[in-house]
Design a protein around this motif. Structure first.
Motif, short mmCIF file in Angstrom:
data_model
loop_
_atom_site.label_atom_id
_atom_site.label_comp_id
_atom_site.label_asym_id
_atom_site.label_seq_id
_atom_site.Cartn_x
_atom_site.Cartn_y
_atom_site.Cartn_z
N ALA A 1 0.78 -1.24 0.00
CA ALA A 1 0.00 0.00 0.00
C ALA A 1 0.82 1.30 0.00
O ALA A 1 0.23 2.37 -0.08
CB ALA A 1 -0.93 0.00 1.20
N PHE A 2 2.15 1.22 0.14
CA PHE A 2 2.92 2.46 0.17
C PHE A 2 3.00 3.06 -1.23
O PHE A 2 4.06 3.09 -1.88
CB PHE A 2 4.34 2.22 0.71
CG PHE A 2 4.41 1.94 2.20
CD1 PHE A 2 3.84 2.81 3.13
CD2 PHE A 2 5.05 0.81 2.67
CE1 PHE A 2 3.91 2.56 4.49
CE2 PHE A 2 5.13 0.54 4.04
CZ PHE A 2 4.55 1.42 4.95
N GLN A 3 1.86 3.53 -1.74
CA GLN A 3 1.77 4.14 -3.07
C GLN A 3 0.47 4.94 -3.12
O GLN A 3 -0.39 4.79 -2.27
CB GLN A 3 1.84 3.07 -4.16
CG GLN A 3 0.89 1.90 -3.98
CD GLN A 3 1.05 0.84 -5.08
OE1 GLN A 3 1.47 1.15 -6.19
NE2 GLN A 3 0.73 -0.41 -4.76
N ASN A 4 0.35 5.79 -4.14
CA ASN A 4 -0.85 6.64 -4.24
C ASN A 4 -2.10 5.81 -4.46
O ASN A 4 -3.19 6.16 -4.00
CB ASN A 4 -0.74 7.63 -5.40
CG ASN A 4 0.42 8.60 -5.27
OD1 ASN A 4 0.90 9.13 -6.26
ND2 ASN A 4 0.89 8.84 -4.05
N SER A 5 -1.95 4.74 -5.22
CA SER A 5 -3.10 3.99 -5.68
C SER A 5 -2.77 2.50 -5.64
O SER A 5 -1.68 2.10 -6.02
CB SER A 5 -3.43 4.44 -7.11
OG SER A 5 -4.41 3.61 -7.66
N TRP A 6 -3.72 1.70 -5.16
CA TRP A 6 -3.44 0.27 -4.90
C TRP A 6 -4.62 -0.55 -5.41
O TRP A 6 -5.78 -0.23 -5.09
CB TRP A 6 -3.29 0.10 -3.39
CG TRP A 6 -2.75 -1.22 -2.91
CD1 TRP A 6 -1.92 -2.06 -3.58
CD2 TRP A 6 -2.98 -1.82 -1.62
NE1 TRP A 6 -1.60 -3.15 -2.78
CE2 TRP A 6 -2.24 -3.02 -1.58
CE3 TRP A 6 -3.73 -1.45 -0.50
CZ2 TRP A 6 -2.25 -3.87 -0.46
CZ3 TRP A 6 -3.73 -2.28 0.60
CH2 TRP A 6 -2.99 -3.48 0.63
#
Ligand SMILES: [Zn+2]
Length: 338
Positions: free
Chosen positions: A116-121
């Motif tokens: 989840a360490f991202q803008n969009s998952w």
């Protein structure tokens, strides 16, 4: 969009990537906040590189909103606040006897697949739980560790008025103490770190160091000589395992929450003599997620105090480094929309 790739060797790299279009039965989420878990720091230290296969995006303690629905997905609307229960049980067989959450070929989303360490998952829809409308998304990012605590307390069958001892005052220990107290237990927290002891006292718990205080004696004092009804072993310390049988009353119960990679000594005579029970508790089931979401929505617990800091996604490297050098931190959240 941006993603933080764990590259091995205690290194994250922020990279521009394309959002993953959701396939059938998948949902794409805008990630709001992601907590750094003990498992994530373990990965950061390289202990799980064989499983994680860097470069990979990790992270699983998250909150967000629905951005895009794949075909066949029902019950969700764009913008719904959601959290992810990061367990993929698609390899479950009949031999797992319906225990989906600990089936033998369980895959953990965010470890065995992108996190989840991202803008969009983009995740399977079965892993997504709707959070109540208007929920505080920072608090909602605590759902996963709070669900661990709900599972532990549920499997421990905590009754109102019981005396519960929580050994270990890290984030999970604190949450177990909160949920046990919400279930009506009187809680004693045992922890060796003085800062964590003060923090537990600020939360209103009786908190003692087992080095300074005879825990078994204290439990008898608090129970007319009987001892504690239940112990949650959250520390993973050999000394805790060796001594936890001493604090328990007749027919007391132990819930093992900590991960013990090696066998340790246990006083089995005490199990026989006092008819003690021992129960393991691992991750969570859907009902634990629902309970955690309800506790968050009701603001029933002092969860805001658990959030030590919020850092933007592009500071993830510094956030992991800081967490390493500050053992007193509870939860550090990464803001994935900043
Ligand atoms: Zn976690």
């Amino acid at each position: 969009m941006k993603a933080a790739l764990y590259e091995g060797n205690q290194t994250f790299r922020i990279q521009s990537v394309d959002p993953v279009t959701p396939g059938p039965d998948e949902i794409r989420l805008n990630v709001a906040y992601v907590g750094i878990c003990g498992t994530d720091t373990h990965i950061y230290h390289g202990a799980m590189d064989a499983r994680v296969k860097p470069p990979q995006v990790i992270g699983h303690e998250m909150s967000g909103t629905v951005a895009e629905l794949g075909s066949n997905v029902e019950g969700f609307a764009i913008g719904d606040p959601v959290v992810v229960r990061p367990l993929d049980n698609r390899a479950e067989t009949a031999a797992d006897r319906g225990h989906s959450h600990i089936c033998r070929d369980l895959k953990f989303i965010g470890i065995d697949s992108p996190g989840a360490f991202q803008n969009s998952w983009t995740v399977p829809a079965f892993a997504v739980h709707k959070a109540p409308q208007g929920v505080d998304l920072q608090l909602a990012a605590l759902t996963e560790p709070l669900a661990v605590a709900c599972h532990d307390v549920r499997l421990g069958e905590v009754q109102s008025g019981e005396l519960a001892v929580v050994i270990g005052g890290g984030p999970i220990g604190m949450l177990v103490a909160m949920v046990a107290r919400a279930a009506g237990a009187r809680v004693i927290l045992s922890e060796v770190n003085q800062n964590r002891l003060s923090f537990a006292r600020e939360l209103g718990f009786e908190a003692v160091s087992p080095i300074e205080t005879d825990l078994a004696e204290l439990c008898r004092e608090r129970s007319d000589g009987a001892g504690a009804d239940i112990v949650f072993e959250v520390s993973g310390a050999k000394a805790a395992a060796a001594s936890m049988t001493d604090v328990l009353a007749i027919r007391g119960r132990i819930v093992v929450v900590a991960i013990y990679p090696q066998p340790v000594e246990l006083n089995l005579f005490q199990f026989f003599w006092k008819e003690l029970k021992l129960c393991g508790a691992r991750v969570y089931e859907p009902e634990d997620y629902e309970q955690a979401l309800q506790l968050i929505a009701e603001k029933a617990l002092p969860l805001d105090k658990m959030i030590t800091r919020v850092e933007p996604l592009d500071q993830i490297q510094a956030a992991f480094e800081n967490l390493d050098s500050s053992p007193n931190a509870m939860k550090i959240l990464i803001d994935c929309q900043s």
